[in-house]
Design a protein around this motif. Structure first.
Motif, PDB file in Angstrom:
ATOM      1  N   ASP A 101       0.832  -1.204   0.000  1.00 39.57           N
ATOM      2  CA  ASP A 101       0.000   0.000   0.000  1.00 39.57           C
ATOM      3  C   ASP A 101       0.864   1.250   0.000  1.00 39.57           C
ATOM      4  O   ASP A 101       0.471   2.273  -0.561  1.00 39.57           O
ATOM      5  N   ILE A 102       2.036   1.161   0.620  1.00 44.73           N
ATOM      6  CA  ILE A 102       2.988   2.275   0.635  1.00 44.73           C
ATOM      7  C   ILE A 102       4.351   1.728   1.024  1.00 44.73           C
ATOM      8  O   ILE A 102       4.457   0.695   1.703  1.00 44.73           O
ATOM      9  N   LYS A 127       3.834   4.329  -4.255  1.00 40.47           N
ATOM     10  CA  LYS A 127       3.667   5.338  -3.219  1.00 40.47           C
ATOM     11  C   LYS A 127       4.749   5.178  -2.153  1.00 40.47           C
ATOM     12  O   LYS A 127       5.109   4.059  -1.796  1.00 40.47           O
ATOM     13  N   THR A 129       6.843   7.326   1.468  1.00 42.48           N
ATOM     14  CA  THR A 129       6.776   8.356   2.490  1.00 42.48           C
ATOM     15  C   THR A 129       7.815   9.451   2.229  1.00 42.48           C
ATOM     16  O   THR A 129       8.850   9.223   1.619  1.00 42.48           O
ATOM     17  N   GLU A 338       0.306   8.253   7.156  1.00 43.02           N
ATOM     18  CA  GLU A 338      -0.967   8.945   6.917  1.00 43.02           C
ATOM     19  C   GLU A 338      -0.757  10.252   6.163  1.00 43.02           C
ATOM     20  O   GLU A 338      -1.437  10.535   5.165  1.00 43.02           O
ATOM     21  N   LEU A 341       0.448   9.649   2.520  1.00 42.05           N
ATOM     22  CA  LEU A 341      -0.607   9.181   1.611  1.00 42.05           C
ATOM     23  C   LEU A 341      -1.478  10.328   1.116  1.00 42.05           C
ATOM     24  O   LEU A 341      -2.122  10.221   0.069  1.00 42.05           O
ATOM     25  N   TYR A 344      -1.171  11.460  -2.406  1.00 50.53           N
ATOM     26  CA  TYR A 344      -1.742  10.650  -3.471  1.00 50.53           C
ATOM     27  C   TYR A 344      -3.270  10.648  -3.478  1.00 50.53           C
ATOM     28  O   TYR A 344      -3.888  10.185  -4.403  1.00 50.53           O
ATOM     29  N   SER A 349      -5.727   8.207   4.990  1.00 56.65           N
ATOM     30  CA  SER A 349      -5.753   6.755   5.159  1.00 56.65           C
ATOM     31  C   SER A 349      -6.273   6.408   6.544  1.00 56.65           C
ATOM     32  O   SER A 349      -6.190   7.196   7.480  1.00 56.65           O
TER      33      SER A 349
END
Length: 351
Positions: A101-102, A127, A129, A338, A341, A344, A349
């Motif tokens: 997810d990241i 994705k 950080t 969080e 994200l 994007y 999130s």
């Protein structure tokens, strides 16, 4: 969530990165996430790569959480890679990150922090950080950082960028500080009191990189201010017990006295926080960062540099600052995800 934590790499800060990455991975697992800890350089080199199983089993390439007194032997790291390739991104790294997810970037220095990896991940739709490629590149290069600060009226020590030993010897203002242009964790940084000290310091700095920044020495108290989602955290004061705030002082427990919140008046606190946010914005940073300052005896602040991927080791500054705000380590890791994200998606999130 499925999360990849990328650590390691080939910079002089490799061991710091591995310590950060191991702790981040452990913290996120305790929060219930499926986490794979990968070395961005060696990757996952087994013949069969079952990505689902890696996440299910919370695969880690190492359990090391300590930082040694000296930098890692990068030649040895390269020699131990099975395919002997010089590619920065190791076997199966892209494929595994693509199923997450990241990707949490726990890298420090080199290609992992200078925007190159960020640009590659952007092109691949992965994705991650932290700041994007532009802010990462600007903040990593101390010469460019100084130029940006000057253009935006952010006070910073006077200095100059040199690309050769011959040109660097034209500097004649002492004491001064010599820094590799794109290094981190104070590796290769030295204070020079006179021309003899200076020549030795410049020679050492050029052993790490082909560009060196020299700047006036400012006597004062040293502070660092974390930025989380565009908001400044409480300043932390850094006071090495002996000498400069070098690699050993940063990562060996007990070598430095760190006070957070710093023992300063409200006006100085606000001044430092405001300057930190201004530096963060001027460098086009995103999500989170840490900005370093000196405060002289007259109360004048000097912005030194910004770190786009602050350390997350047991002695790191950002987690200490966040804790003062009531944000414990694992919560900080989730908060970084969080906020990242949000780059994007317009929606936050959920954990």
């Amino acid at each position: 969530m499925r999360i990849v934590v990328l650590a390691g790499g080939l910079s002089t800060e490799r061991d710091v990165s591995i310590s950060s990455g191991s702790l981040v991975a452990d913290a996120l697992r305790k929060k219930g996430h499926d986490v794979v800890l990968l070395d961005v350089f060696t990757g996952y080199e087994e013949n069969i790569c079952d990505i689902d199983a890696l996440f299910k089993n919370n695969y880690s390439f190492t359990t090391n959480k300590s930082v040694g007194k000296t930098i890692a032997d990068i030649c040895e790291v390269k020699e131990n890679r099975l395919d002997k390739s010089d590619r920065f991104i190791g076997t199966n790294v892209i494929e595994i990150c693509g199923e997450a997810d990241i990707t949490f970037l726990a890298l420090h220095g080199g290609e992992g922090e200078n925007g190159q990896l960020q640009a590659a991940l952007d092109l691949l739709g992965i994705k991650y950080t932290g700041s994007g490629y532009l802010g990462s590149a600007l903040a990593m290069n101390k010469g460019l950082t100084k130029s940006v600060f000057i253009q935006n009226n952010i006070n910073t020590p006077k200095g100059k960028l040199y690309k050769s030993m011959e040109d660097a010897l034209n500097w004649n203002c002492f004491p001064c500080v010599v820094k590799p242009c794109s290094g981190g964790s104070s590796v290769g940084i030295a204070k020079a009191e006179n021309p003899d000290d200076y020549r030795a310091a410049v020679k050492e700095a050029f052993e790490f990189e082909n560009e060196v920044v020299v700047e006036q020495f400012v006597s004062g108290r040293e502070f660092s201010i974390g930025i989380l989602g565009g908001k400044a955290l409480p300043p932390i004061e850094i006071a090495p017990k002996s000498g400069m705030y070098d690699y050993a002082a940063k990562y060996q427990a007990g070598a430095t006295v760190e006070t957070c919140p710093a023992d300063i008046d409200t006006e100085t606190d606000e001044k430092l926080r405001t300057a930190a946010v201004e530096a963060y914005n001027a460098l086009h940073l995103e999500s989170y960062a840490r900005v370093d300052f000196l405060l002289d005896k007259d109360g004048l602040t000097y912005c030194l540099e910004a770190n786009t991927l602050p350390g997350m080791t047991p002695t790191s500054l950002l987690p200490q600052e966040a804790a003062v705000e009531g944000l414990e380590y694992a919560d900080l890791c989730e908060k970084i995800i969080e906020i990242s994200l949000q780059k994007y998606s317009s929606s936050k999130s959920e954990f």
